[in-house]
Design an enzyme around this catalytic site. Structure first.
Site, PDB file in Angstrom:
ATOM      1  N   LYS A 289      39.899 -43.266  76.970  1.00 59.93           N
ATOM      2  CA  LYS A 289      40.650 -44.210  76.145  1.00 59.93           C
ATOM      3  C   LYS A 289      40.708 -45.614  76.746  1.00 59.93           C
ATOM      4  O   LYS A 289      40.914 -46.589  76.041  1.00 59.93           O
ATOM      5  CB  LYS A 289      42.080 -43.708  75.898  1.00 59.93           C
ATOM      6  CG  LYS A 289      42.158 -42.499  74.975  1.00 59.93           C
ATOM      7  CD  LYS A 289      42.602 -42.896  73.613  1.00 59.93           C
ATOM      8  CE  LYS A 289      42.804 -41.773  72.609  1.00 59.93           C
ATOM      9  NZ  LYS A 289      42.695 -40.399  73.019  1.00 59.93           N
TER      10      LYS A 289
ATOM     11  N   SER B 234      52.069 -41.187  72.635  1.00 64.02           N
ATOM     12  CA  SER B 234      52.722 -40.495  73.743  1.00 64.02           C
ATOM     13  C   SER B 234      51.654 -39.992  74.702  1.00 64.02           C
ATOM     14  O   SER B 234      51.929 -39.317  75.668  1.00 64.02           O
ATOM     15  CB  SER B 234      53.548 -39.324  73.218  1.00 64.02           C
ATOM     16  OG  SER B 234      52.724 -38.493  72.436  1.00 64.02           O
TER      17      SER B 234
ATOM     18  N   GLU C  66      36.798 -29.536  67.212  1.00 63.79           N
ATOM     19  CA  GLU C  66      38.231 -29.624  66.930  1.00 63.79           C
ATOM     20  C   GLU C  66      38.919 -28.355  67.403  1.00 63.79           C
ATOM     21  O   GLU C  66      38.288 -27.303  67.499  1.00 63.79           O
ATOM     22  CB  GLU C  66      38.465 -29.728  65.413  1.00 63.79           C
ATOM     23  CG  GLU C  66      38.159 -31.073  64.822  1.00 63.79           C
ATOM     24  CD  GLU C  66      38.540 -31.108  63.350  1.00 63.79           C
ATOM     25  OE1 GLU C  66      39.450 -31.870  63.019  1.00 63.79           O
ATOM     26  OE2 GLU C  66      37.938 -30.371  62.547  1.00 63.79           O
TER      27      GLU C  66
ATOM     28  N   GLY D 296      43.624 -26.846  64.049  1.00 63.74           N
ATOM     29  CA  GLY D 296      43.700 -28.054  63.226  1.00 63.74           C
ATOM     30  C   GLY D 296      42.325 -28.627  62.944  1.00 63.74           C
ATOM     31  O   GLY D 296      41.902 -29.589  63.577  1.00 63.74           O
TER      32      GLY D 296
ATOM     33  N   ASP E  22      41.022 -30.459  60.531  1.00 60.85           N
ATOM     34  CA  ASP E  22      41.071 -31.370  59.379  1.00 60.85           C
ATOM     35  C   ASP E  22      39.752 -32.116  59.155  1.00 60.85           C
ATOM     36  O   ASP E  22      39.379 -32.391  58.011  1.00 60.85           O
ATOM     37  CB  ASP E  22      42.223 -32.370  59.510  1.00 60.85           C
ATOM     38  CG  ASP E  22      42.047 -33.280  60.708  1.00 60.85           C
ATOM     39  OD1 ASP E  22      42.161 -32.786  61.839  1.00 60.85           O
ATOM     40  OD2 ASP E  22      41.773 -34.473  60.505  1.00 60.85           O
TER      41      ASP E  22
ATOM     42  N   SER F 189      36.547 -35.367  78.057  1.00 58.71           N
ATOM     43  CA  SER F 189      37.196 -36.614  77.641  1.00 58.71           C
ATOM     44  C   SER F 189      38.344 -37.092  78.523  1.00 58.71           C
ATOM     45  O   SER F 189      38.645 -38.280  78.548  1.00 58.71           O
ATOM     46  CB  SER F 189      37.686 -36.472  76.198  1.00 58.71           C
ATOM     47  OG  SER F 189      38.556 -35.371  76.092  1.00 58.71           O
TER      48      SER F 189
HETATM   49  C1  LIG Z   1      42.477 -39.289  72.427  1.00 57.77           C
HETATM   50  C2  LIG Z   1      41.790 -38.169  73.077  1.00 57.77           C
HETATM   51  C3  LIG Z   1      40.849 -37.383  72.383  1.00 57.77           C
HETATM   52  C4  LIG Z   1      40.532 -37.581  70.917  1.00 57.77           C
HETATM   53  O1  LIG Z   1      39.940 -38.836  70.692  1.00 57.77           O
HETATM   54  P1  LIG Z   1      39.823 -39.459  69.223  1.00 57.77           P
HETATM   55  O2  LIG Z   1      39.165 -40.758  69.405  1.00 57.77           O
HETATM   56  O3  LIG Z   1      41.215 -39.568  68.679  1.00 57.77           O
HETATM   57  O4  LIG Z   1      39.020 -38.499  68.417  1.00 57.77           O
HETATM   58  C5  LIG Z   1      40.191 -36.391  73.087  1.00 57.77           C
HETATM   59  N1  LIG Z   1      40.454 -36.142  74.395  1.00 57.77           N
HETATM   60  C6  LIG Z   1      41.341 -36.871  75.085  1.00 57.77           C
HETATM   61  C7  LIG Z   1      41.555 -36.557  76.520  1.00 57.77           C
HETATM   62  C8  LIG Z   1      42.049 -37.909  74.455  1.00 57.77           C
HETATM   63  O5  LIG Z   1      42.935 -38.635  75.154  1.00 57.77           O
END
Ligand SMILES: *Cc1c(COP(=O)(O)O)cnc(C)c1O
Length: 324
Positions: A54, A79, A205, A209, A211, A305
């Site tokens: 992020k 959050s 996903e 969920g 979606d 991620s």
């Molecule tokens: C925000 C987040 C996601 C999902 O990312 P999106 O861009 O909302 O699809 C996945 N893994 C982590 C660790 C995140 O912080």
């Protein structure tokens, strides 16, 4: 309506992030390769600044503020990892930041966000509307609101993780990316389409969920109740306006993973790669392990991620369930 970003925007984001974001390592595991029967490339965004990809989107967005926007500062509601990403980016760029968080958010997350120098504004998630609070702050204090996924600069920034992975280890036959609101996968799909057009991009996903899977099937952005899952970064109720058309165009399929599969992924990463990955971060890995029969002999990328999880929670999840 805001513009849908292109691959050129991802490339421009990579330039802005140079020297500010980490070029995260790509890890391999002989054990994982043997299990799946493929070559797996793990892009470690759990080792990114503030512990998740992020940072890429937030820094890319904030670094393009005009001088007037910079002096007004940024507001975000989250959050989770977006809060810390915006707070850290604002500090690095020397601008004020207000993060709107639910009163009952984990104390550690509130502390971490304050630790990056942001003002934290708490609200009651049962009686107050965070978007309204964000809009009001934006108006009253002249701040700019940056959403967690549905923003062209955020999507472009998130796409730089897959860009790096493909530059360093491409071409890939398949790329697995976790999906919440779709910012990460939309950016990843732009990079994959440009750099490895044959690469199949899979979104993953939580089973609780799906979606986006439903939205692709129906051709419209389906809204669901807040999914009950340990993948707290993917508890989104609806895919973004900007992210959805990119997903429709460039994503091969959306698959799902169960909470039990996520825990197995966390255990595997800790035991064999010595890495802490948060539950949401294991979605891609879980799908690859479940789809081994379709991936034999291929070069497969996975984006891990993020790695932000409290240690007591991490240990509790890895604890084997007690026998009745
Ligand atoms: C925000 C987040 C996601 C999902 O990312 P999106 O861009 O909302 O699809 C996945 N893994 C982590 C660790 C995140 O912080």
């Amino acid at each position: 309506m805001a513009q849908i970003p292109s691959f050129a925007d991802v490339e421009a984001a990579a330039q802005r992030l140079r020297g500010h974001a980490h070029r995260t390592p790509v890890m391999r595991s002989r054990m994982l390769d043997a299990e799946v029967g493929a070559q797996i490339f793990l892009k470690c965004e759990n080792l990114q600044r503030m512990g998740a990809f992020k940072f890429r989107g937030a820094f890319n967005a904030l670094s393009q503020f005009t001088p007037a926007q910079r002096s007004g500062g940024v507001v975000a509601f989250s959050s989770g990892n977006h809060a810390q990403a915006v707070a850290l980016s604002a500090r690095m760029l020397g601008m004020p930041a207000v993060i709107v968080m639910p009163q009952d958010a984990p104390a550690s997350k509130i502390e971490a966000t304050r630790g990056y120098g942001a003002e934290v504004l708490l609200y009651d998630r049962y009686t107050e509307d965070r978007e309204a609070i964000g809009q009001r702050l934006a108006q009253e204090r002249g701040m700019t609101l940056i959403p967690p996924f549905d923003h062209a600069d955020v999507i472009a920034g998130q796409g730089t993780a897959a860009l790096e992975l493909l530059q360093d280890h491409g071409p890939l036959d398949a790329l697995f990316v976790c999906v919440g609101g779709g910012g990460l996968i939309a950016g990843s799909a732009l990079s994959a389409h440009a750099l490895a057009p044959q690469c199949r991009v899979y979104g993953v996903e939580p089973e609780a969920g799906n979606d986006v899977q439903q939205s692709l099937a129906s051709g419209e952005r389906v809204q669901i109740p807040v999914p009950v899952t340990i993948a707290d970064g993917a508890q989104t109720q609806q895919v973004g306006r900007l992210t959805f058309p990119i997903i429709q165009r460039h994503v091969h399929a959306i698959v799902t993973a169960s909470d039990a599969q996520l825990v197995e992924g966390m255990r595997f990463m800790a035991a064999y790669l010595k890495l802490v990955v948060e539950p949401t971060g294991c979605l891609g890995l879980a799908a690859v392990r479940a789809m081994a029969s379709q991936l034999r002999g291929q070069r497969v990328g996975v984006i891990l991620s993020g790695g932000n999880i409290d240690m007591p929670r991490f240990c509790a999840l890895l604890q084997p369930a007690e026998k009745p």
